[in-house]
Enzyme design. Structure first.
Site, PDB file in Angstrom:
ATOM      1  N   ASP A 132     -17.594 -18.855 -55.067  1.00 34.08           N
ATOM      2  CA  ASP A 132     -18.742 -19.264 -54.264  1.00 34.08           C
ATOM      3  C   ASP A 132     -19.065 -20.729 -54.535  1.00 34.08           C
ATOM      4  OD1 ASP A 132     -20.664 -18.804 -52.356  1.00 34.08           O
ATOM      5  OD2 ASP A 132     -22.162 -18.130 -53.790  1.00 34.08           O
ATOM      6  N   TYR A 134     -21.423 -24.457 -53.360  1.00 37.10           N
ATOM      7  CA  TYR A 134     -22.814 -24.945 -53.427  1.00 37.10           C
ATOM      8  C   TYR A 134     -22.812 -26.235 -52.621  1.00 37.10           C
ATOM      9  CZ  TYR A 134     -27.092 -26.235 -56.170  1.00 37.10           C
ATOM     10  OH  TYR A 134     -28.347 -26.573 -56.600  1.00 37.10           O
ATOM     11  N   HIS A 139     -29.676 -27.635 -49.342  1.00 38.39           N
ATOM     12  CA  HIS A 139     -29.927 -26.553 -50.296  1.00 38.39           C
ATOM     13  C   HIS A 139     -29.854 -27.067 -51.730  1.00 38.39           C
ATOM     14  CE1 HIS A 139     -29.914 -22.753 -52.410  1.00 38.39           C
ATOM     15  NE2 HIS A 139     -28.774 -23.094 -52.984  1.00 38.39           N
ATOM     16  N   ARG A 148     -35.402 -28.673 -61.370  1.00 36.37           N
ATOM     17  CA  ARG A 148     -35.301 -29.807 -62.304  1.00 36.37           C
ATOM     18  C   ARG A 148     -36.224 -30.968 -61.949  1.00 36.37           C
ATOM     19  NH1 ARG A 148     -30.044 -28.188 -61.656  1.00 36.37           N
ATOM     20  NH2 ARG A 148     -29.812 -29.649 -59.943  1.00 36.37           N
ATOM     21  N   GLU A 204     -29.061 -15.324 -50.033  1.00 35.54           N
ATOM     22  CA  GLU A 204     -28.521 -16.659 -49.770  1.00 35.54           C
ATOM     23  C   GLU A 204     -27.762 -16.598 -48.460  1.00 35.54           C
ATOM     24  OE1 GLU A 204     -26.399 -17.949 -53.363  1.00 35.54           O
ATOM     25  OE2 GLU A 204     -28.263 -18.905 -54.030  1.00 35.54           O
ATOM     26  N   GLU A 206     -25.167 -17.575 -46.132  1.00 41.18           N
ATOM     27  CA  GLU A 206     -23.887 -18.268 -46.283  1.00 41.18           C
ATOM     28  C   GLU A 206     -22.903 -17.797 -45.223  1.00 41.18           C
ATOM     29  OE1 GLU A 206     -22.115 -18.443 -50.148  1.00 41.18           O
ATOM     30  OE2 GLU A 206     -24.017 -18.220 -51.224  1.00 41.18           O
ATOM     31  N   ASP A 238     -25.130 -13.741 -50.331  1.00 40.59           N
ATOM     32  CA  ASP A 238     -24.898 -13.736 -51.773  1.00 40.59           C
ATOM     33  C   ASP A 238     -26.224 -13.411 -52.468  1.00 40.59           C
ATOM     34  OD1 ASP A 238     -23.502 -14.134 -54.147  1.00 40.59           O
ATOM     35  OD2 ASP A 238     -24.092 -16.234 -54.248  1.00 40.59           O
ATOM     36  N   ARG A 242     -33.032 -14.436 -59.206  1.00 37.10           N
ATOM     37  CA  ARG A 242     -33.387 -15.779 -59.707  1.00 37.10           C
ATOM     38  C   ARG A 242     -33.888 -15.759 -61.147  1.00 37.10           C
ATOM     39  NH1 ARG A 242     -30.555 -18.548 -56.144  1.00 37.10           N
ATOM     40  NH2 ARG A 242     -31.202 -18.202 -54.007  1.00 37.10           N
ATOM     41  N   GLN A 245     -31.015 -15.092 -63.502  1.00 40.59           N
ATOM     42  CA  GLN A 245     -30.216 -16.323 -63.500  1.00 40.59           C
ATOM     43  C   GLN A 245     -30.841 -17.390 -64.409  1.00 40.59           C
ATOM     44  OE1 GLN A 245     -29.611 -17.853 -59.549  1.00 40.59           O
ATOM     45  NE2 GLN A 245     -28.458 -19.643 -60.215  1.00 40.59           N
ATOM     46  N   TYR A 249     -28.077 -18.648 -67.289  1.00 40.94           N
ATOM     47  CA  TYR A 249     -27.086 -19.544 -66.671  1.00 40.94           C
ATOM     48  C   TYR A 249     -26.644 -20.715 -67.530  1.00 40.94           C
ATOM     49  CZ  TYR A 249     -30.024 -23.543 -65.244  1.00 40.94           C
ATOM     50  OH  TYR A 249     -30.801 -24.654 -65.219  1.00 40.94           O
ATOM     51  N   LYS A 258     -25.629 -12.984 -59.916  1.00 38.48           N
ATOM     52  CA  LYS A 258     -25.018 -13.052 -58.591  1.00 38.48           C
ATOM     53  C   LYS A 258     -23.822 -12.108 -58.481  1.00 38.48           C
ATOM     54  CE  LYS A 258     -26.517 -17.746 -57.738  1.00 38.48           C
ATOM     55  NZ  LYS A 258     -26.783 -17.714 -56.288  1.00 38.48           N
ATOM     56  N   THR A 262     -22.671  -8.629 -52.931  1.00 36.69           N
ATOM     57  CA  THR A 262     -22.500  -9.676 -51.930  1.00 36.69           C
ATOM     58  C   THR A 262     -22.130  -8.969 -50.633  1.00 36.69           C
ATOM     59  OG1 THR A 262     -21.707 -11.263 -53.577  1.00 36.69           O
ATOM     60  CG2 THR A 262     -21.205 -11.749 -51.269  1.00 36.69           C
ATOM     61  N   THR A 355     -25.257 -21.481 -50.017  1.00 42.36           N
ATOM     62  CA  THR A 355     -26.428 -21.360 -49.145  1.00 42.36           C
ATOM     63  C   THR A 355     -26.480 -22.530 -48.167  1.00 42.36           C
ATOM     64  OG1 THR A 355     -27.540 -20.357 -51.014  1.00 42.36           O
ATOM     65  CG2 THR A 355     -28.926 -21.042 -49.170  1.00 42.36           C
ATOM     66  N   GLU A 369     -36.211 -21.329 -51.582  1.00 41.07           N
ATOM     67  CA  GLU A 369     -36.645 -22.531 -50.870  1.00 41.07           C
ATOM     68  C   GLU A 369     -37.813 -22.238 -49.918  1.00 41.07           C
ATOM     69  OE1 GLU A 369     -32.285 -22.691 -49.983  1.00 41.07           O
ATOM     70  OE2 GLU A 369     -32.781 -24.776 -49.546  1.00 41.07           O
TER      71      GLU A 369
HETATM   72 CA    CA Z   1     -24.280 -18.457 -53.425  1.00 43.79          CA
END
Ligand code: CA
Length: 425
Positions: A132, A134, A139, A148, A204, A206, A238, A242, A245, A249, A258, A262, A355, A369
């Site tokens: 997968d 990004y 996104h 961040r 997500e 996708e 996907d 959160r 994660q 992560y 994740k 899916t 995404t 988001e």
């Molecule tokens: Ca994804």
């Protein structure tokens, strides 16, 4: 034989202008009917053309006998792009309004044209691996800002390569499969982590694409080689946890957050069917390294929508819409990058776009988001709001490329959220 992408083509089977499956599409899937085994078919209007039956009637001479009697597209995909093209032309010719062979053969029509409403649709191919990416700038910027802050929204590597990770093939499921809320390690503040139900369950939005030709370990792919390996595209959700994660992560990236489910659409729209809908990739600055450079139009104009129906609603509401054309890195670049260290690609590999969000607030492809990580609950119009998904929510993705008077669509990628199992104590 005429070009299967000709917008003027019509089938002897009635197809509404808003149907996903006109004669210009001809997506492949795997289906079954009561008392009969899974086999390969092509969607046309409200019907499935049973290719196993058509092949037995001797009408698909370019493909080996029995190839469509498989319960997956993999044996057909392995035959390669010359056969894919020949089969598509043959199927198109068979379904055209002025073609009598199938149209006027009542017996064959009864055997080979299955009402979609009477069929069960299955995972269309055996997923050998799932990676997968990004690759949507909007996104990645949104997620980076949320996690961040605005000054570190994009990581330094992002504009130099399509960022991705190796995910799980074992839990890729077909549309309609329920999704159980996962359990995982959750950590808040200074307290030790607890094993509990995910409280930030997300989707997500996708697209995925499936590899139809292998590459050898050690082989880099140029643009032409990579393009010949792409069989087709699916809608892809996907599902993401959160909060699980957030704790797991670092430093290796997402793992179990994740890996629990899916969802993909049951229909694989071929790369050939999307040819008329090619469009330019957004400008890439800085210019990619030579191994990632591409020529021509490498994005696809595919409209995408997300519908949500809560347990209280009698009809779904659309909570997001986006477009596959927003991708910063194209599918082609993702594949060239994936193979660039010599990583072998296999028939049946699934690659997710990441995404897909657009510039507008209504074009955000995840609840992370849309609700800005739960700080701006999304109003659903019936008095309900959502920060993240709740039990009983049913989510449906739809997507199509719009032609003149017809659309090349993907069907649905849908899933119902079931409650988590009890947490072990
Ligand atoms: Ca994804």
């Amino acid at each position: 034989m005429s070009n299967p992408n000709d917008p003027s083509l019509r089938s002897f089977i009635d197809v509404a202008p808003t149907s996903d499956f006109p004669i210009q599409n001809l997506p492949y899937g795997v289906f079954s009917t009561a008392g009969a085994a899974r086999r390969v078919g092509v969607a046309i209007g409200d019907f499935i053309l049973d290719l196993a039956e058509i092949a037995r009637a001797g009408l698909l001479p370019e493909t080996p006998v029995g190839i469509f009697e498989a319960a997956a597209l993999n044996p057909f995909m392995a035959l390669g792009p010359v056969v894919w093209t020949a089969a598509r032309r043959r199927i198109s010719a068979l379904l055209q309004a002025d073609a009598p062979r199938l149209r006027d053969d009542a017996g064959l029509r009864a055997r080979a044209l299955v009402p979609m409403a009477q069929a069960s649709l299955h995972l269309p191919f055996a997923v050998s691996a799932f990676s997968d990416f990004y690759s949507s700038l909007q996104h990645a910027s949104n997620a980076g800002m949320i996690l961040r802050g605005p000054n570190a929204a994009l990581m330094p590597n992002w504009r130099h390569m399509p960022i991705g990770y190796n995910s799980r093939a074992s839990t890729v499921v077909v549309s309609g499969t329920p999704v159980r809320r996962p359990l995982g390690q959750l950590k808040t503040g200074e307290a030790p982590p607890v094993m509990g139900p995910c409280a930030k369950l997300d989707f997500e939005l996708e697209m995925g694409f499936v590899i139809g030709q292998p590459s050898t370990m050690g082989e880099m792919l140029d643009q032409d080689a990579a393009e010949r390996m792409i069989f087709g595209f699916v809608l892809l959700n996907d599902w993401s946890a959160r909060d699980i994660q957030a704790f797991e992560y670092q430093p290796l990236g997402p793992f179990l957050a994740k890996a629990f489910a899916t969802t993909i659409s049951p229909w694989v729209v071929t790369r050939e069917a999307l040819e008329p809908f090619r469009t330019a990739t957004p400008a890439q600055e800085p210019a990619p390294l030579p191994y990632l450079r591409q020529t021509g139009l490498q994005n696809y104009d595919v409209h995408l929508e997300v519908d949500l129906q809560t347990a209280k609603m009698s009809a779904p509401v659309t909570i997001s819409h986006s477009n596959f054309k927003y991708m910063y890195w194209s599918s082609l670049q993702q594949l060239m990058h994936h193979a660039s260290t010599g990583c072998a690609m296999s028939v049946g590999d699934l690659l997710g776009s990441g995404t897909i969000s657009g510039d507008d607030k209504t074009e955000r492809g995840s609840l992370l988001e849309l609700s800005w990580n739960g700080t701006e609950p999304l109003a659903l119009g019936d008095g309900e709001t959502r920060k993240f998904l709740e039990d009983g929510d049913r989510l449906t993705f739809r997507g199509w490329a719009q032609g003149e008077g017809y659309r090349v669509g993907f069907g649905e990628a849908a899933g119902l959220i079931l409650p988590a199992p009890p947490a072990p104590v």
